[in-house]
Design an enzyme around this catalytic site. Structure first.
Site, short mmCIF file in Angstrom:
data_model
loop_
_atom_site.label_atom_id
_atom_site.label_comp_id
_atom_site.label_asym_id
_atom_site.label_seq_id
_atom_site.Cartn_x
_atom_site.Cartn_y
_atom_site.Cartn_z
N GLU A 1 0.83 -1.20 0.00
CA GLU A 1 0.00 0.00 0.00
C GLU A 1 0.87 1.25 0.00
OE1 GLU A 1 -2.41 1.53 -0.59
OE2 GLU A 1 -4.25 1.02 0.44
N ASP A 2 0.33 2.32 -0.56
CA ASP A 2 1.03 3.60 -0.47
C ASP A 2 0.83 4.22 0.91
OD1 ASP A 2 -1.67 3.95 -0.97
OD2 ASP A 2 -1.42 5.50 -2.49
N ASP B 1 -4.76 5.05 5.88
CA ASP B 1 -5.31 6.26 6.50
C ASP B 1 -6.42 5.81 7.47
OD1 ASP B 1 -6.02 8.94 6.90
OD2 ASP B 1 -7.05 9.13 5.01
N PHE C 1 -2.32 16.06 4.28
CA PHE C 1 -2.56 15.43 2.99
C PHE C 1 -1.27 15.48 2.19
CE2 PHE C 1 -4.12 14.50 -1.17
CZ PHE C 1 -5.07 13.52 -0.90
N ARG D 1 1.30 12.63 -9.00
CA ARG D 1 1.81 11.28 -8.75
C ARG D 1 3.27 11.12 -9.14
NH1 ARG D 1 -2.41 7.75 -7.46
NH2 ARG D 1 -4.38 8.09 -8.49
P1 IMP Z 1 -8.00 4.69 3.71
O1 IMP Z 1 -9.04 3.76 3.15
O2 IMP Z 1 -8.66 5.89 4.36
O3 IMP Z 1 -7.04 4.00 4.64
O4 IMP Z 1 -7.13 5.26 2.53
C1 IMP Z 1 -7.37 4.88 1.24
C2 IMP Z 1 -6.63 5.64 0.20
O5 IMP Z 1 -6.83 7.05 0.34
C3 IMP Z 1 -5.14 5.47 0.16
O6 IMP Z 1 -4.74 4.26 -0.43
C4 IMP Z 1 -4.79 6.66 -0.73
O7 IMP Z 1 -5.02 6.34 -2.10
C5 IMP Z 1 -5.78 7.70 -0.28
N1 IMP Z 1 -5.16 8.62 0.68
C6 IMP Z 1 -5.29 8.67 2.01
N2 IMP Z 1 -4.55 9.67 2.55
C7 IMP Z 1 -3.92 10.24 1.49
C8 IMP Z 1 -2.97 11.34 1.37
O8 IMP Z 1 -2.55 11.98 2.33
N3 IMP Z 1 -2.57 11.62 0.10
C9 IMP Z 1 -3.00 10.94 -1.01
N4 IMP Z 1 -3.85 9.92 -0.93
C10 IMP Z 1 -4.31 9.58 0.31
MG MG Z 2 -3.70 3.89 -2.17
#
Ligand code: IMP
Ligand code: MG
Length: 161
Positions: free
Chosen positions: A62-63, A66, A116, A129
């Site tokens: 995963e990148d 969150d 962010f 990106r």
């Molecule tokens: P989650 O489901 O909230 O854990 O996060 C899902 C997705 O939201 C991540 O895989 C990212 O693609 C995107 N995301 C969350 N935080 C960021 C950020 O700070 N920058 C860019 N993408 C984010």
């Molecule tokens: Mg992602």
């Protein structure tokens, strides 16, 4: 998928010794929210064959984790629907302050503050990106969208794994 592609490419090339039997696949996950927050309605798009996953040990790359809604959905899909023997997560960034679900990735590159961030695969509305570094997006870049600082997820769609 798109968000982790640069990290994925660097990570797999750094594994020593080169693992035997390692295979790679991709899952696209998108979460749709009212504007600034994910609803948890995570959609998965994949042509991953169940028989390729059944009984195998999977590491999800995963990148950023969150709220953990996305990774939880993907992990559940791999175990419950595809029959993976185990699922572990390696994430470049862990923004754990914003968790909605208790989820602790097994491997974390860096803890990310509640900002962010963009670059090195991470986007804001598909931009940034290709930046070769990770930076905090200035709130003035998304102020016109009426989005509060630290959660500028205003496109209505976020999360490309
Ligand atoms: P989650 O489901 O909230 O854990 O996060 C899902 C997705 O939201 C991540 O895989 C990212 O693609 C995107 N995301 C969350 N935080 C960021 C950020 O700070 N920058 C860019 N993408 C984010
Ligand atoms: Mg992602």
């Amino acid at each position: 998928m798109k968000g982790c592609v640069l990290f994925f490419a660097d990570l797999v090339r750094a594994i020593e010794p080169v693992p035997r039997g390692l295979t790679m696949d991709f899952i696209r996950a998108s979460s749709y929210g009212s504007g600034t927050e994910s609803t948890g309605d995570v959609k998965l798009k994949t042509d991953l064959k169940k028989e390729k996953v059944a009984g195998r040990h999977v590491i999800l790359i995963e990148d950023i984790v969150d709220t953990a809604l996305t990774i939880t959905t993907v992990a559940r899909h791999l175990t419950e629907e595809c029959g993976a023997a185990s699922v572990a997560t390696a994430t470049l960034l862990d923004k754990h302050e914003r968790r909605l679900l208790a989820y602790r990735p097994e491997y974390v590159g860096f803890v990310c503050p509640n900002e962010f961030v963009i670059g090195y695969g991470l986007d804001f509305d598909e931009e940034y990106r290709s930046l070769p570094y990770i930076g905090v997006l200035k709130p003035e870049c998304y102020a016109h969208l009426g989005i509060a600082a630290a959660s500028p997820d205003g496109s209505g769609e976020s999360g490309d794994e």
